[in-house]
Design an enzyme around this catalytic site. Structure first.
Site, PDB file in Angstrom:
ATOM      1  N   THR A 158      -3.052   4.848 -10.859  1.00  9.52           N
ATOM      2  CA  THR A 158      -2.932   3.502 -10.322  1.00  9.52           C
ATOM      3  C   THR A 158      -1.874   3.268  -9.363  1.00  9.52           C
ATOM      4  O   THR A 158      -2.205   3.584  -8.212  1.00  9.52           O
ATOM      5  CB  THR A 158      -2.657   2.897 -11.660  1.00  9.52           C
ATOM      6  OG1 THR A 158      -1.607   3.301 -12.501  1.00  9.52           O
ATOM      7  CG2 THR A 158      -3.844   2.435 -12.617  1.00  9.52           C
ATOM      8  N   LYS A 184      -0.774  10.560 -15.594  1.00 13.39           N
ATOM      9  CA  LYS A 184      -0.682   9.347 -14.915  1.00 13.39           C
ATOM     10  C   LYS A 184       0.471   8.464 -15.292  1.00 13.39           C
ATOM     11  O   LYS A 184       0.609   8.521 -16.650  1.00 13.39           O
ATOM     12  CB  LYS A 184      -1.982   8.824 -14.443  1.00 13.39           C
ATOM     13  CG  LYS A 184      -2.669   7.979 -15.354  1.00 13.39           C
ATOM     14  CD  LYS A 184      -2.026   6.636 -16.011  1.00 13.39           C
ATOM     15  CE  LYS A 184      -1.930   5.535 -14.494  1.00 13.39           C
ATOM     16  NZ  LYS A 184      -1.268   4.265 -15.219  1.00 13.39           N
ATOM     17  N   THR A 195       2.837   2.998 -19.942  1.00 15.33           N
ATOM     18  CA  THR A 195       1.525   3.029 -19.395  1.00 15.33           C
ATOM     19  C   THR A 195       1.231   3.999 -18.754  1.00 15.33           C
ATOM     20  O   THR A 195       1.396   4.304 -17.404  1.00 15.33           O
ATOM     21  CB  THR A 195       1.232   1.838 -18.168  1.00 15.33           C
ATOM     22  OG1 THR A 195       0.064   1.547 -18.012  1.00 15.33           O
ATOM     23  CG2 THR A 195       1.618   1.855 -16.867  1.00 15.33           C
ATOM     24  N   GLU A 281       7.935   3.339 -10.390  1.00 16.96           N
ATOM     25  CA  GLU A 281       7.419   2.417  -9.385  1.00 16.96           C
ATOM     26  C   GLU A 281       8.778   2.208  -8.453  1.00 16.96           C
ATOM     27  O   GLU A 281       9.800   1.788  -8.930  1.00 16.96           O
ATOM     28  CB  GLU A 281       6.909   1.185  -9.746  1.00 16.96           C
ATOM     29  CG  GLU A 281       5.393   1.636 -10.451  1.00 16.96           C
ATOM     30  CD  GLU A 281       5.030   0.063 -10.912  1.00 16.96           C
ATOM     31  OE1 GLU A 281       3.550   0.164 -11.194  1.00 16.96           O
ATOM     32  OE2 GLU A 281       5.470  -0.672 -11.559  1.00 16.96           O
ATOM     33  N   ASN A 403       5.640  -4.819  -8.159  1.00 10.56           N
ATOM     34  CA  ASN A 403       5.175  -5.839  -9.586  1.00 10.56           C
ATOM     35  C   ASN A 403       5.000  -7.218  -9.232  1.00 10.56           C
ATOM     36  O   ASN A 403       4.567  -7.678 -10.083  1.00 10.56           O
ATOM     37  CB  ASN A 403       6.151  -5.353 -10.575  1.00 10.56           C
ATOM     38  CG  ASN A 403       5.643  -4.044 -11.063  1.00 10.56           C
ATOM     39  OD1 ASN A 403       4.612  -3.772 -11.944  1.00 10.56           O
ATOM     40  ND2 ASN A 403       6.572  -3.173 -10.822  1.00 10.56           N
ATOM     41  N   THR A 408      -2.587  -9.183  -7.029  1.00  6.49           N
ATOM     42  CA  THR A 408      -3.037  -9.582  -5.751  1.00  6.49           C
ATOM     43  C   THR A 408      -2.801  -8.752  -4.445  1.00  6.49           C
ATOM     44  O   THR A 408      -3.411  -8.995  -3.448  1.00  6.49           O
ATOM     45  CB  THR A 408      -2.217 -11.035  -5.474  1.00  6.49           C
ATOM     46  OG1 THR A 408      -0.682 -10.681  -5.175  1.00  6.49           O
ATOM     47  CG2 THR A 408      -2.573 -12.084  -6.518  1.00  6.49           C
TER      48      THR A 408
END
Length: 408
Positions: A158, A184, A195, A281, A403, A408
């Site tokens: 992702t 992942k 996640t 991230e 995040n 979007t």
């Protein structure tokens, strides 16, 4: 080709989830995501003993429920299908029906019984799977251009910045055994799963019950010891398949080579866990926290996770600020029993606190360590036998950017 020797096994150069005998993998773009590969699978040419561990989040996504049911039927799997882009979580009865549809259609295409297939999804929560696109992907999965473990590794990503895979080789009963893995995970990562999806394959011969015990034990030392941002997700799972193609004597804890197998499986899981933490991230550094000298291993795990989960510690590391007070604070609020007068803190090899007392230390040397790609923190708590290591990353401005606009 073998490369680096690691204890009782060797890392296989370019090894992956499909390196073990009898396994194949692939991936393709079915249209869930705009351009990226988003649909992948793993297949064993024979039934494989299967074991799984799952998120502790109360909201468990439909794929987890279906996969648990599949494994419970026979404690065996033969294939796994995964999509990225949409998590199929918090989607009610329709989401559950879609997960079953995905499993059953995939199983039919692979020529296996439905309960021998597992389903996993990752991505945006609260949206239904586009089943027409899923079926399109299933219809194409045998095409030669979609084959390859590299495609599977890409299909499950992702917000990850790179693929995560490994394979090792060891000997059991004088036979070559391979353990391979892929994973992942980048955000919503916290101890007790995250996640993240992890998949491990091996051609070792081992009963599902023994495999399950080993996986649960190893998960507590690997996937449950990483954090990025303190959030756990709805879809997280680790699955291990062992198809027995190596033809070794069935592995149990009494087997003479059990330690070698356990060590190899732990290495693969730990490697994947560290790669997830490294790829947090917005992260620029992998952070390793070791706690030594606590009363028990469990206590050491809790304290290590308290340190690695502290946003103040993580931001200090991002700024290369040797703010040891934040580490001491995280130890103190862990809730674990300790003697503050026996606590010593190291940043790399720089001792900054000794027996609860701050030292005059080389600030420049400490800062230089914190500027490295891999940062190590050691907390010595006393003379106890407890020890544990946790992994995480720094917390950056980029994490907020990613995040703030995830949907979007």
């Amino acid at each position: 080709m073998l490369t680096e020797q690691q204890g009782k096994f060797c890392i296989i150069e370019n090894g992956n989830i499909a390196t073990a005998q009898g396994f194949k993998a692939g991936g393709l773009h079915c249209g869930i995501r705009k351009q990226k590969i988003d649909f992948g699978w793993i297949y064993s040419d024979t039934k494989a003993a299967a074991a799984g561990v799952y998120t502790t989040n109360a909201f468990q996504a439909a794929p987890l429920k279906v996969t648990k049911e599949s494994i419970a039927a026979e404690n065996k799997l033969q294939a796994i299908v995964v999509n990225s882009g949409i998590a199929n979580a918090c989607t009610g009865q329709q989401g559950l029906e879609d997960a079953y549809d995905m499993r059953n259609s995939f199983a039919e295409k692979m020529g296996i019984e439905p309960h021998l297939a597992a389903v996993a999804s990752t991505g945006l929560i609260g949206e239904l799977l586009p089943m027409e696109r899923i079926h399109k992907g299933i219809s194409q999965l045998h095409e030669e251009k979609h084959q390859g473990a590299d495609k599977f590794e890409t299909a499950i990503l992702t917000t990850d910045t790179h693929e995560k895979g490994i394979a090792i080789e060891l000997e059991i009963d004088d036979k070559k055994v391979v353990i391979g893995g892929a994973a992942k995970g980048s955000g919503m990562i916290h101890p007790n799963m995250a996640t993240m999806l992890g998949f491990v394959t091996t051609d070792a011969n081992i009963e599902a019950s023994e495999l399950s015990k080993a996986l649960k034990s190893i998960t507590n030392k690997s996937f449950n010891m990483i954090t990025v941002d303190g959030d756990t997700s709805t879809n997280d799972m680790v699955l291990v398949l062992a198809n027995g193609k190596a033809m070794n004597e069935s592995l149990t804890e009494a087997h003479k080579d059990w330690d070698a197998f356990y060590e190899g499986l732990q290495f693969v899981c730990e490697h994947l866990a560290k790669e997830i933490a490294r790829d947090g991230e917005g992260a620029s550094k992998l952070v390793e926290v070791t706690v030594d000298g606590s009363f028990t291993d469990t206590s050491a795990q809790i304290i290590a996770k308290s340190i690695i989960s502290s946003n103040l510690v993580k931001t200090a590391i991002h700024g290369a600020d040797a703010n040891w007070g934040r580490i001491i604070t995280a130890i103190g609020y862990s809730g674990e029993a300790l003697d503050p007068d026996k606590v010593s803190i190291y940043l790399g090899d720089v001792l900054v606190v000794e027996n609860g007392i701050p030292l005059v230390f080389d600030e420049e040397k400490a800062k230089n360590h914190l500027l490295q790609d891999e940062v190590k923190i050691l907390a010595k708590l006393g003379d106890g036998n407890g020890k544990a290591t946790a992994w995480g990353c720094d917390l950056s401005y980029e994490y907020v950017r990613i995040n703030a606009s995830y949907r979007t």
